[in-house]
Design a protein around this motif. Structure first.
Motif, PDB file in Angstrom:
ATOM      1  N   ILE A  29       0.842  -1.200   0.000  1.00 30.79           N
ATOM      2  CA  ILE A  29       0.000   0.000   0.000  1.00 30.79           C
ATOM      3  C   ILE A  29       0.877   1.250   0.000  1.00 30.79           C
ATOM      4  N   TYR A  30       1.922   1.263   0.840  1.00 27.54           N
ATOM      5  CA  TYR A  30       2.829   2.415   0.862  1.00 27.54           C
ATOM      6  C   TYR A  30       3.472   2.639  -0.501  1.00 27.54           C
ATOM      7  N   MET A  33       0.943   4.128  -2.784  1.00 27.77           N
ATOM      8  CA  MET A  33       0.624   5.485  -2.340  1.00 27.77           C
ATOM      9  C   MET A  33       1.686   6.485  -2.810  1.00 27.77           C
ATOM     10  N   SER A 132      -6.557   9.509  -3.937  1.00 29.76           N
ATOM     11  CA  SER A 132      -6.420   8.144  -3.429  1.00 29.76           C
ATOM     12  C   SER A 132      -5.156   8.008  -2.586  1.00 29.76           C
ATOM     13  N   LEU A 136      -5.211   7.217   1.361  1.00 30.86           N
ATOM     14  CA  LEU A 136      -4.483   6.059   1.873  1.00 30.86           C
ATOM     15  C   LEU A 136      -3.479   6.474   2.951  1.00 30.86           C
ATOM     16  N   SER A 139      -5.431   7.147   6.096  1.00 26.70           N
ATOM     17  CA  SER A 139      -5.922   5.881   6.661  1.00 26.70           C
ATOM     18  C   SER A 139      -4.808   5.058   7.286  1.00 26.70           C
ATOM     19  N   LEU A 140      -3.692   4.929   6.601  1.00 26.63           N
ATOM     20  CA  LEU A 140      -2.575   4.159   7.153  1.00 26.63           C
ATOM     21  C   LEU A 140      -1.992   4.827   8.386  1.00 26.63           C
TER      22      LEU A 140
END
Length: 160
Positions: A29-30, A33, A132, A136, A139-140
């Protein structure tokens, strides 16, 4: 002022490190992102502001370090908590910070968690891919703030 409540060791290892596959997913995800087209400085400001709101000293410490690696100045870092009043931030950064606060403080309001005015301002500055990436990051950061405050991860701890 007493230091009686300051911990020097966490209650346990970070849960994302205990379960081997958890960190792999987070790292993906990172990676995505940071490929979303948002300036790393903005992502780092978002991370720092959410961590300030949540009182996560480990993430605030890491956020300052990360921001400095991306060229952020002490002047701006010292003003993140007061970004509305400080003259150091662009309209784009202000939109990202406002979105960060709204998305982090979702329990603090009735009605929409992120008001239309805040969303519209962010959407004026960022396309869907960039939004997005910012969402993210918010959220993270909130995810790690909750992990770290629960296990009492001390500031300055590196587990990456």
């Amino acid at each position: 002022m007493s230091n009686a409540n300051i911990t020097t060791t966490a209650r346990m290892k970070n849960p994302a490190m205990v379960l081997p596959d958890a960190m792999k997913g987070i790292q993906n995800i990172y990676k995505a992102m940071y490929q979303g087209g948002v300036a790393p400085q903005i992502l780092e400001l978002v991370h720092l502001r959410a961590s300030q709101i949540n009182g996560c000293s480990a993430c605030m410490f890491a956020g300052v370090e990360g921001a400095k690696k991306h060229g952020e100045t002490d002047e701006r870092l010292h003003a993140v908590a007061a970004w509305r009043e400080a003259p150091f931030f662009s309209d784009e950064e202000r939109a990202a910070l406002a979105l960060t606060e709204a998305a982090t403080r979702i329990a603090d309001r009735s009605g929409k968690a992120v008001p239309d005015a805040i969303w519209d301002e962010a959407a004026d500055h960022f396309n869907e891919e960039k939004l997005s990436a910012i969402i993210l990051m918010i959220s993270l950061t909130n995810f790690f703030n909750r992990l770290n405050t629960t296990i009492e991860e001390p500031a300055g701890t590196s587990w990456n």
